[in-house]
Design an enzyme around this catalytic site. Structure first.
Site, short mmCIF file in Angstrom:
data_model
loop_
_atom_site.label_atom_id
_atom_site.label_comp_id
_atom_site.label_asym_id
_atom_site.label_seq_id
_atom_site.Cartn_x
_atom_site.Cartn_y
_atom_site.Cartn_z
N GLY A 249 0.77 -1.29 -0.20
CA GLY A 249 -0.12 -0.10 0.20
C GLY A 249 0.67 1.10 0.05
O GLY A 249 0.30 2.51 -0.08
N PRO A 292 4.84 -5.11 -0.71
CA PRO A 292 4.42 -3.76 -1.44
C PRO A 292 4.51 -4.25 -2.77
O PRO A 292 5.46 -5.12 -3.28
CB PRO A 292 5.70 -2.75 -1.09
CG PRO A 292 6.74 -3.65 -0.50
CD PRO A 292 6.12 -4.97 0.13
N ARG A 294 3.19 -1.58 -5.82
CA ARG A 294 3.52 -0.25 -6.42
C ARG A 294 4.72 0.43 -6.20
O ARG A 294 5.55 0.65 -7.08
CB ARG A 294 2.30 0.64 -6.19
CG ARG A 294 2.31 2.05 -7.01
CD ARG A 294 1.27 2.70 -6.36
NE ARG A 294 0.00 2.39 -6.08
CZ ARG A 294 -0.99 2.40 -6.84
NH1 ARG A 294 -1.09 2.82 -7.94
NH2 ARG A 294 -2.22 1.76 -6.19
N CYS A 362 -11.45 4.21 -28.97
CA CYS A 362 -12.55 4.71 -29.40
C CYS A 362 -13.43 4.89 -27.99
O CYS A 362 -14.51 4.32 -27.60
CB CYS A 362 -13.29 3.96 -30.20
SG CYS A 362 -12.53 3.86 -31.88
N1 LLP Z 1 -1.22 -7.11 -0.94
C1 LLP Z 1 -2.54 -7.37 -1.13
C2 LLP Z 1 -3.46 -8.33 -0.22
C3 LLP Z 1 -3.27 -6.34 -2.11
O1 LLP Z 1 -4.44 -6.76 -2.33
C4 LLP Z 1 -2.34 -5.36 -2.62
C5 LLP Z 1 -3.02 -4.66 -4.01
C6 LLP Z 1 -1.00 -5.20 -2.30
C7 LLP Z 1 -0.47 -6.25 -1.44
C8 LLP Z 1 -0.32 -4.37 -3.03
O2 LLP Z 1 -0.49 -3.11 -2.79
P1 LLP Z 1 0.52 -1.76 -3.33
O3 LLP Z 1 1.88 -1.98 -2.74
O4 LLP Z 1 0.81 -2.09 -4.93
O5 LLP Z 1 -0.42 -0.68 -3.31
N2 LLP Z 1 -5.10 -1.30 -9.34
C9 LLP Z 1 -4.99 -0.39 -8.53
C10 LLP Z 1 -4.13 -1.05 -7.30
C11 LLP Z 1 -5.05 -2.09 -6.85
C12 LLP Z 1 -4.24 -2.78 -5.50
C13 LLP Z 1 -4.73 -3.95 -5.21
N3 LLP Z 1 -4.26 -4.70 -4.08
C14 LLP Z 1 -4.17 0.65 -9.19
O6 LLP Z 1 -3.93 0.59 -10.42
O7 LLP Z 1 -3.94 1.73 -8.45
#
Ligand code: LLP
Length: 439
Positions: A249, A292, A294, A362
């Protein structure tokens, strides 16, 4: 101390003496000449750099890369060589890790509706952990494990009820969520694991509170809830849960106005809260996992596009159309995500104007960046959009029957294809015309 998720651009981004942009020692214009556009570019130094930031910030924490952000075999190889495990959510992601030679014990399988076939594949590969999301999965997993005579290490995914201020679609830890067990349901889940589901071994709790988070306080609250629940369950069921997975996150900087915390700041909050709550709830120090996605991959990635047509709306906006858009980056149209871009080739004409960068699909909503100031653009100019490493290729589609772009890895002036560009034959490769329609 700062970390790479706070950077807008890959750390190797420079401008050469003639004014062209370079990343990983490679001229972006030359990359487009060699590989075409749209083109995803991943800078290996930036990717390895953030892995090192995380490992320094989180000693003795198990790092699991959330592969949903970007999962290809080469990326899995790099992360694995940095000693990361993988949070996976599908057979496809697990299979990609397998293909990359990842140690299957370092795979965690997450998701709110794992299918029979996916669970079976994960068991056949002997992955390390399942994060079980709901009652249905508990019984299904136990049944399949029993039929295969396997014992499975599991975590329970819980919904801690923490609101974080991010886009509603990417919030996951609040109470009305499709993910995980509500706090009031945990005991009901632990009970059968201890008494009935003999093929499941409960190791700890898992939570994920959202994505693109800029606040640090939410992680403090998350730890408190997880430690409190572990302490409570240990006492009530006379067990010894000793694993906590905090999910992912952590945010990144898509535009100048974004101000994500450094991973060192997050680590400080997490460790302080852990110390405090271990004391308060009187448990032994648990093993911590974070996952993590993103913040690991986003900053290392850029997308290159070629400028095509443009349209000046009388007394209105000027639209400049690129040769990609919502099929290679659906985030602006899905979440109103904002990005930063620059012209990659040297521009003699330095007149700055405000334009809207549109995609070629489109749909009126296929806009990549609204109202951006750029030097007056001409057909053939190359646009570099920053911070596209995460959730771009992984959410790409073939909308309008478009071939997905290629991806190259750059490092020390070398470029290598890591995902081939799709061809028109790929586009029709799954089509079948039934015999009765032929003739
Ligand atoms: N762990 C779990 C259980 C998750 O559901 C997620 C992301 C992560 C880790 C990784 O989170 P991050 O570090 O990447 O924030 N498609 C959306 C993001 C969806 C994230 C879903 N879960 C976007 O493009 O912003």
């Amino acid at each position: 101390m700062g970390s790479i998720n706070q950077d807008l651009k890959p750390i190797t981004t420079t401008v050469d003496e003639s004014g062209n942009l370079q990343i990983g020692g490679c001229s972006l214009v030359e990359l487009t000449e060699k590989y075409g556009t749209p083109l995803y570019v991943i800078d290996e130094e930036t990717l390895r750099g953030i892995c090192k930031d995380y490992k320094r910030a989180f000693p003795n924490v198990n790092m699991m890369y959330a592969s949903k952000a970007l999962c290809t075999s080469a990326i899995a190889k790099i992360l694995s060589s940095e000693d990361f495990g993988f949070d996976t959510v599908s057979a496809g992601e697990i299979y990609t890790c397998k293909n990359a030679g990842v140690d299957m014990k370092k795979i965690l399988f997450n998701g709110n509706n794992k299918s029979y076939d996916e669970i079976k594949l994960a068991l056949d590969f002997d992955i390390g952990r399942f994060s079980v999301d709901n009652f249905f999965e508990l019984s299904l997993l136990n049944e399949i494990a029993k039929s295969e005579n396997k014992y499975v290490d599991i975590l329970l995914r819980i919904t801690p009820g923490i609101e974080c201020h991010t886009h509603e679609y990417i919030q996951t830890g609040h109470l009305d969520s499709k993910f995980g067990f509500d706090l009031t349901q945990i005991d009901e889940a632990v009970e059968p694991i201890e008494n009935e589901y003999k093929n499941l071994r409960l190791r700890g709790l898992h939570a994920h509170i959202g994505s693109q988070i800029f606040e640090t306080q939410v992680f403090k609250d998350e730890i408190e809830i997880l430690v409190r629940e572990i302490s409570r369950l240990n006492k009530k069921f006379n067990i010894k849960l000793d694993e906590i997975n905090l999910g992912g996150g952590i945010g990144v900087k898509y535009t100048q106005k974004d101000n994500p915390p450094s991973v060192f700041d997050i680590a400080k909050v997490i460790f302080e809260s852990l110390e405090e709550n271990i004391q308060k709830y009187n448990i032994e120090r648990p093993t911590i996992f974070i996952e993590p996605g993103r913040s690991i991959i986003s900053t290392s990635g850029v997308t290159l596009y070629t400028v095509g047509s443009s349209k000046q709306v009388p007394n209105g906006k000027k639209y400049v159309a690129l040769d990609g858009g919502m099929a290679d980056n659906p985030r602006p149209s899905l979440y109103e995500a904002e990005y930063t871009a620059q012209v990659a080739n040297a521009k003699e004409n330095k007149k700055i104007e405000k334009v809207t960068l549109a995609g070629k699909y489109c749909e009126s909503g296929d806009i990549l960046i609204k109202d951006i100031l750029l030097p007056e653009l001409e057909e053939g100019d190359i646009i570099c959009v920053y911070n596209t490493g995460a959730y771009n290729y992984s959410m790409a589609s073939n909308y309008n029957r478009r071939e997905k772009p290629a991806m190259v890895l750059v490092n020390k002036s070398q470029s290598d294809i890591i995902v081939k560009r799709e061809t028109l034959d790929d586009i029709i490769s799954k089509d079948v015309i039934p015999e009765r329609l032929k003739g």
